[in-house]
Design a protein around this motif. Structure first.
Motif, short mmCIF file in Angstrom:
data_model
loop_
_atom_site.label_atom_id
_atom_site.label_comp_id
_atom_site.label_asym_id
_atom_site.label_seq_id
_atom_site.Cartn_x
_atom_site.Cartn_y
_atom_site.Cartn_z
N GLN A 15 40.91 39.14 35.04
CA GLN A 15 41.34 38.31 34.30
C GLN A 15 42.83 38.64 33.49
O GLN A 15 43.64 38.20 32.90
CB GLN A 15 40.33 37.96 33.19
CG GLN A 15 39.09 37.16 33.67
CD GLN A 15 38.09 38.06 34.32
OE1 GLN A 15 38.14 39.02 34.25
NE2 GLN A 15 37.09 37.24 35.09
N ASP A 16 42.60 40.11 33.27
CA ASP A 16 43.66 40.84 32.46
C ASP A 16 45.01 40.56 33.42
O ASP A 16 46.20 40.26 33.11
CB ASP A 16 43.65 42.38 32.71
CG ASP A 16 42.59 42.57 31.43
OD1 ASP A 16 42.20 41.83 30.59
OD2 ASP A 16 41.83 43.70 31.64
N TYR A 17 44.93 40.64 34.79
CA TYR A 17 45.91 40.65 35.92
C TYR A 17 46.49 39.14 35.79
O TYR A 17 47.44 38.79 35.74
CB TYR A 17 45.70 41.06 37.14
CG TYR A 17 45.63 42.55 37.42
CD1 TYR A 17 46.74 43.24 37.63
CD2 TYR A 17 44.61 43.24 37.53
CE1 TYR A 17 46.75 44.55 37.75
CE2 TYR A 17 44.66 44.72 37.87
CZ TYR A 17 45.59 45.13 37.94
OH TYR A 17 45.69 46.59 38.02
N GLU A 18 45.59 38.26 35.75
CA GLU A 18 45.71 36.96 35.72
C GLU A 18 46.77 36.48 34.54
O GLU A 18 47.48 35.74 34.79
CB GLU A 18 44.45 35.89 36.00
CG GLU A 18 44.70 34.37 35.98
CD GLU A 18 43.33 33.60 36.14
OE1 GLU A 18 43.56 32.56 36.74
OE2 GLU A 18 42.47 34.10 35.67
N ARG A 19 46.13 36.82 33.50
CA ARG A 19 47.09 36.62 32.31
C ARG A 19 48.23 36.85 32.49
O ARG A 19 49.28 36.22 32.22
CB ARG A 19 46.10 37.10 31.09
CG ARG A 19 45.09 36.29 30.47
CD ARG A 19 44.69 37.06 29.04
NE ARG A 19 44.18 38.12 29.12
CZ ARG A 19 43.10 38.41 29.42
NH1 ARG A 19 42.16 37.61 29.62
NH2 ARG A 19 42.50 39.64 29.39
N LYS A 20 48.48 38.23 32.81
CA LYS A 20 49.92 38.83 33.01
C LYS A 20 50.91 38.14 34.06
O LYS A 20 51.71 37.85 33.68
CB LYS A 20 49.76 40.22 33.26
CG LYS A 20 49.42 40.94 32.24
CD LYS A 20 50.52 41.11 31.14
CE LYS A 20 50.31 42.23 30.18
NZ LYS A 20 51.11 42.30 28.99
N ILE A 21 50.23 37.54 35.05
CA ILE A 21 50.83 36.99 36.32
C ILE A 21 51.19 35.63 35.87
O ILE A 21 52.35 35.15 36.01
CB ILE A 21 50.13 37.19 37.42
CG1 ILE A 21 49.74 38.46 38.03
CG2 ILE A 21 50.65 36.18 38.55
CD1 ILE A 21 48.65 38.75 39.10
N VAL A 22 49.97 34.76 35.28
CA VAL A 22 50.57 33.37 34.88
C VAL A 22 51.53 33.45 33.88
O VAL A 22 52.68 32.71 33.86
CB VAL A 22 49.41 32.96 33.99
CG1 VAL A 22 49.50 31.66 33.43
CG2 VAL A 22 48.14 32.59 35.22
N ASP A 36 39.66 23.68 39.63
CA ASP A 36 38.30 24.36 39.80
C ASP A 36 38.23 25.50 39.28
O ASP A 36 37.61 26.56 39.93
CB ASP A 36 37.98 24.37 41.25
CG ASP A 36 37.81 23.04 41.81
OD1 ASP A 36 36.95 21.83 41.19
OD2 ASP A 36 37.88 22.69 42.98
N GLY A 37 38.84 26.00 38.12
CA GLY A 37 38.74 27.40 37.38
C GLY A 37 39.89 28.23 38.11
O GLY A 37 39.97 29.38 37.50
N ALA A 38 40.70 27.83 38.90
CA ALA A 38 41.83 28.91 39.42
C ALA A 38 43.00 28.24 38.96
O ALA A 38 43.22 27.27 38.89
CB ALA A 38 41.75 28.92 41.00
N ALA A 55 54.88 24.05 47.29
CA ALA A 55 53.75 25.00 47.58
C ALA A 55 52.98 25.23 46.29
O ALA A 55 53.59 25.31 45.45
CB ALA A 55 54.00 26.15 48.24
N GLU A 56 51.65 25.87 46.23
CA GLU A 56 50.90 26.22 45.17
C GLU A 56 50.40 27.66 45.52
O GLU A 56 49.73 27.90 46.55
CB GLU A 56 49.82 25.47 44.95
CG GLU A 56 50.33 24.07 44.31
CD GLU A 56 49.36 23.01 43.99
OE1 GLU A 56 48.09 23.18 44.30
OE2 GLU A 56 49.64 22.09 43.14
N VAL A 57 50.88 28.46 44.66
CA VAL A 57 50.40 29.97 44.76
C VAL A 57 48.98 30.24 43.90
O VAL A 57 49.21 30.02 42.74
CB VAL A 57 51.51 31.04 44.50
CG1 VAL A 57 51.02 32.54 44.58
CG2 VAL A 57 52.71 30.87 45.21
N ASN A 58 48.00 30.69 44.81
CA ASN A 58 46.97 31.06 44.06
C ASN A 58 46.93 32.18 43.19
O ASN A 58 46.64 33.32 43.88
CB ASN A 58 45.66 30.89 44.86
CG ASN A 58 44.29 30.96 44.23
OD1 ASN A 58 44.11 31.33 43.06
ND2 ASN A 58 43.36 30.51 44.70
N LEU A 59 47.19 32.27 41.78
CA LEU A 59 47.50 33.26 41.09
C LEU A 59 45.94 33.91 40.63
O LEU A 59 46.01 35.20 40.51
CB LEU A 59 48.10 32.86 40.00
CG LEU A 59 49.40 32.38 39.91
CD1 LEU A 59 50.13 32.06 38.68
CD2 LEU A 59 50.52 33.29 40.70
#
Length: 71
Positions: A15-22, A36-38, A55-59
């Motif tokens: 979740q930490d990585y996801e927040r930073k990447i987003v 669906d939560g991603a 395209a969509e990149v799944n972060l």
């Protein structure tokens, strides 16, 4: 990467990585969508002929992989 950096990143959750990447993708102007939560970043790729493809990149998946790699 030095040992201090490795130790600090080992404490990060997916979740930490996801927040930073987003956040980084948003700062660069990419649209972020959630299914669906991603979370996905919408990107446009342009080939040699000038044709563009959305395209969509799944972060979320990227963040999970980074957390596994640093744990």
């Amino acid at each position: 990467m030095d040992n201090r950096t490795k130790a600090r990143l080992a404490n990060w959750s997916a979740q930490d990585y996801e927040r930073k990447i987003v956040s980084a993708f948003q700062e660069e102007g990419y649209d972020i969508v959630e299914f669906d939560g991603a979370r996905f970043a919408r990107v446009t790729a342009i080939d040699e002929d000038g044709a563009s493809t959305l395209a969509e990149v799944n972060l979320t998946k990227v963040a999970i992989g980074m957390a596994r790699a640093t744990s």
